[in-house]
Design a protein around this motif. Structure first.
Motif, PDB file in Angstrom:
ATOM      1  N   TYR A  81       0.861  -1.189   0.000  1.00  0.00           N
ATOM      2  CA  TYR A  81       0.000   0.000   0.000  1.00  0.00           C
ATOM      3  C   TYR A  81       0.902   1.247   0.000  1.00  0.00           C
ATOM      4  O   TYR A  81       1.230   1.793   1.062  1.00  0.00           O
ATOM      5  N   PRO A  82       1.324   1.712  -1.163  1.00  0.00           N
ATOM      6  CA  PRO A  82       2.295   2.809  -1.287  1.00  0.00           C
ATOM      7  C   PRO A  82       1.888   4.111  -0.597  1.00  0.00           C
ATOM      8  O   PRO A  82       2.766   4.888  -0.187  1.00  0.00           O
ATOM      9  N   ASP A  83       0.589   4.366  -0.426  1.00  0.00           N
ATOM     10  CA  ASP A  83       0.155   5.615   0.218  1.00  0.00           C
ATOM     11  C   ASP A  83       0.624   5.712   1.670  1.00  0.00           C
ATOM     12  O   ASP A  83       0.662   6.811   2.241  1.00  0.00           O
ATOM     13  N   LEU A  84       0.975   4.578   2.266  1.00  0.00           N
ATOM     14  CA  LEU A  84       1.479   4.595   3.645  1.00  0.00           C
ATOM     15  C   LEU A  84       2.794   5.363   3.740  1.00  0.00           C
ATOM     16  O   LEU A  84       3.112   5.945   4.783  1.00  0.00           O
ATOM     17  N   LYS A  85       3.570   5.379   2.661  1.00  0.00           N
ATOM     18  CA  LYS A  85       4.887   6.040   2.670  1.00  0.00           C
ATOM     19  C   LYS A  85       4.804   7.497   3.091  1.00  0.00           C
ATOM     20  O   LYS A  85       5.735   8.031   3.697  1.00  0.00           O
ATOM     21  N   TRP A  86       3.698   8.158   2.764  1.00  0.00           N
ATOM     22  CA  TRP A  86       3.549   9.579   3.079  1.00  0.00           C
ATOM     23  C   TRP A  86       3.518   9.846   4.580  1.00  0.00           C
ATOM     24  O   TRP A  86       3.747  10.979   5.022  1.00  0.00           O
ATOM     25  N   PHE A  87       3.260   8.811   5.369  1.00  0.00           N
ATOM     26  CA  PHE A  87       3.118   8.998   6.818  1.00  0.00           C
ATOM     27  C   PHE A  87       4.301   8.437   7.616  1.00  0.00           C
ATOM     28  O   PHE A  87       4.317   8.539   8.837  1.00  0.00           O
ATOM     29  N   VAL A  88       5.264   7.839   6.920  1.00  0.00           N
ATOM     30  CA  VAL A  88       6.408   7.231   7.601  1.00  0.00           C
ATOM     31  C   VAL A  88       7.520   8.276   7.774  1.00  0.00           C
ATOM     32  O   VAL A  88       7.823   9.029   6.856  1.00  0.00           O
ATOM     33  N   PHE A  89       8.087   8.328   8.970  1.00  0.00           N
ATOM     34  CA  PHE A  89       9.193   9.260   9.229  1.00  0.00           C
ATOM     35  C   PHE A  89      10.161   8.624  10.225  1.00  0.00           C
ATOM     36  O   PHE A  89       9.862   7.598  10.846  1.00  0.00           O
ATOM     37  N   GLU A  90      11.310   9.248  10.376  1.00  0.00           N
ATOM     38  CA  GLU A  90      12.322   8.758  11.317  1.00  0.00           C
ATOM     39  C   GLU A  90      12.217   9.553  12.613  1.00  0.00           C
ATOM     40  O   GLU A  90      12.309  10.785  12.607  1.00  0.00           O
ATOM     41  N   ASN A  91      12.032   8.856  13.724  1.00  0.00           N
ATOM     42  CA  ASN A  91      11.903   9.553  15.002  1.00  0.00           C
ATOM     43  C   ASN A  91      13.284   9.833  15.620  1.00  0.00           C
ATOM     44  O   ASN A  91      14.312   9.543  15.010  1.00  0.00           O
ATOM     45  N   LYS A  92      13.292  10.395  16.816  1.00  0.00           N
ATOM     46  CA  LYS A  92      14.550  10.802  17.456  1.00  0.00           C
ATOM     47  C   LYS A  92      15.446   9.618  17.813  1.00  0.00           C
ATOM     48  O   LYS A  92      16.634   9.786  18.097  1.00  0.00           O
ATOM     49  N   TYR A  93      14.856   8.400  17.801  1.00  0.00           N
ATOM     50  CA  TYR A  93      15.649   7.196  18.087  1.00  0.00           C
ATOM     51  C   TYR A  93      16.166   6.551  16.799  1.00  0.00           C
ATOM     52  O   TYR A  93      16.637   5.413  16.811  1.00  0.00           O
ATOM     53  N   LYS A  94      16.027   7.293  15.694  1.00  0.00           N
ATOM     54  CA  LYS A  94      16.478   6.828  14.376  1.00  0.00           C
ATOM     55  C   LYS A  94      15.693   5.601  13.904  1.00  0.00           C
ATOM     56  O   LYS A  94      16.217   4.744  13.185  1.00  0.00           O
ATOM     57  N   THR A  95      14.447   5.519  14.324  1.00  0.00           N
ATOM     58  CA  THR A  95      13.572   4.415  13.938  1.00  0.00           C
ATOM     59  C   THR A  95      12.462   4.933  13.028  1.00  0.00           C
ATOM     60  O   THR A  95      11.878   5.985  13.293  1.00  0.00           O
ATOM     61  N   GLN A  96      12.171   4.199  11.975  1.00  0.00           N
ATOM     62  CA  GLN A  96      11.081   4.552  11.092  1.00  0.00           C
ATOM     63  C   GLN A  96       9.753   4.206  11.764  1.00  0.00           C
ATOM     64  O   GLN A  96       9.572   3.109  12.288  1.00  0.00           O
ATOM     65  N   THR A  97       8.823   5.154  11.751  1.00  0.00           N
ATOM     66  CA  THR A  97       7.548   4.939  12.414  1.00  0.00           C
ATOM     67  C   THR A  97       6.490   5.828  11.765  1.00  0.00           C
ATOM     68  O   THR A  97       6.742   6.446  10.728  1.00  0.00           O
TER      69      THR A  97
END
Length: 299
Positions: A29-45
């Motif tokens: 589901y490629p539209d999910l990519k728009w909401f993924v980011f890297e948090n302060k712990y360097k983890t994608q969420t």
């Protein structure tokens, strides 16, 4: 892209007990990519306080793991968290198996909602047939579209509950025979109580400074509150189940408040339940419960 660790004590069969593979989910589901980011712990969420992000994640889970091709409904309706919902299905499957009920399984879903989530998951995992009921015609229209677009017309049938004071009366037919009934009752007594719960959740998600009060799983008034709250809804359900003793092998419901369990058990004994089970569902720091009861004997 790394996996989001859920760290939740789900049922052993739950596909999501070890977390979410964001690479796999975004591929499906490629539209999910728009909401993924890297948090302060360097983890994608993702931002779990953002209802659009939450909906995209749950849609990706359905598309990736449950053979769903279409799942659309208004953003104002409740977006169910898939891992928790499918846990109910797994525990129900255990209950039916322990009772020797293992074929021609039909389930009544009380309050199926616009997302039609329990019938989708129950059919995907076990091939069960469902009758879903709801008091909201608009929700039923969206649920029917989901059913049709996924080719599930033979497996899932919807019925409109005309009287909002009734739960089983008015939608059950004399000829109906169900292996089980499932229910996720409204938790709150009023909109005020629902708003206060949302404020607490946002604070827990470190979003206390948000300018706008937004429920991360959304939800309409029919889905979130009921006169008298969860307690009143469940006790109405208990009473009505006693009117259809022979038409359902197991009646079940989620119970969010631990303090309600004793009263539920006392009421069930008074109305003649022959067996009562309380099944704990562990989800991180949150413990939910399924109460299951029957009026039948083992034979």
């Amino acid at each position: 892209m790394k996996t989001i660790k859920t760290n939740l004590n789900f049922h052993v069969n739950n596909k999501h007990k070890s977390g979410y593979d964001l690479n796999k989910l975004c591929h499906t589901y490629p539209d999910l990519k728009w909401f993924v980011f890297e948090n302060k712990y360097k983890t994608q969420t993702i931002d779990f306080a953002n209802p659009k992000a939450v909906k995209a994640l749950n849609k990706a889970l359905l598309f990736t793991h449950y053979n769903v091709k279409f799942w659309e409904f208004p953003d104002t309706n409740l977006c169910p968290p898939i891992p928790g919902r499918v846990d109910y299905i797994y525990h129900l499957a255990d209950l039916l198996k322990q009772s020797g009920i293992n074929k021609n399984i039909g389930v009544l879903d009380i309050g199926t909602g616009a997302s039609c989530i329990y019938p989708i998951l129950g059919h995907a995992e076990y091939g069960w047939d469902f009758v879903g009921t709801d008091i909201d015609k608009r929700s039923l229209r969206y649920a029917q579209k989901i059913i049709s677009k996924n080719g599930l017309e033979k497996a899932i049938v919807l019925r409109h509950q005309i009287n909002s004071s009734n739960i089983l009366k008015g939608v059950l037919k004399e000829s109906d025979k169900f292996s089980a009934a499932i229910c996720n009752p409204p938790f709150y007594k009023s909109e005020i109580e629902a708003v206060e719960a949302t404020k607490k959740k946002l604070k827990d998600l470190n979003k206390n400074g948000a300018k706008e009060l937004v429920r991360n799983f959304s939800g309409t008034h029919n889905e979130l509150w009921y006169k008298g709250g969860e307690k009143a809804f469940i006790h109405n359900y208990l009473y009505e189940s006693s009117l259809f003793k022979n038409q359902c092998s197991w009646f079940t419901t989620l119970v969010s408040k631990k303090e309600l369990i004793k009263g539920v058990q006392v009421s069930l004994k008074k109305i003649g339940a022959t067996e009562i089970k309380v099944i704990n569902m562990g989800q991180g720091h949150k413990i939910s419960r399924i109460v299951a009861w029957t009026f039948l004997n083992k034979k």
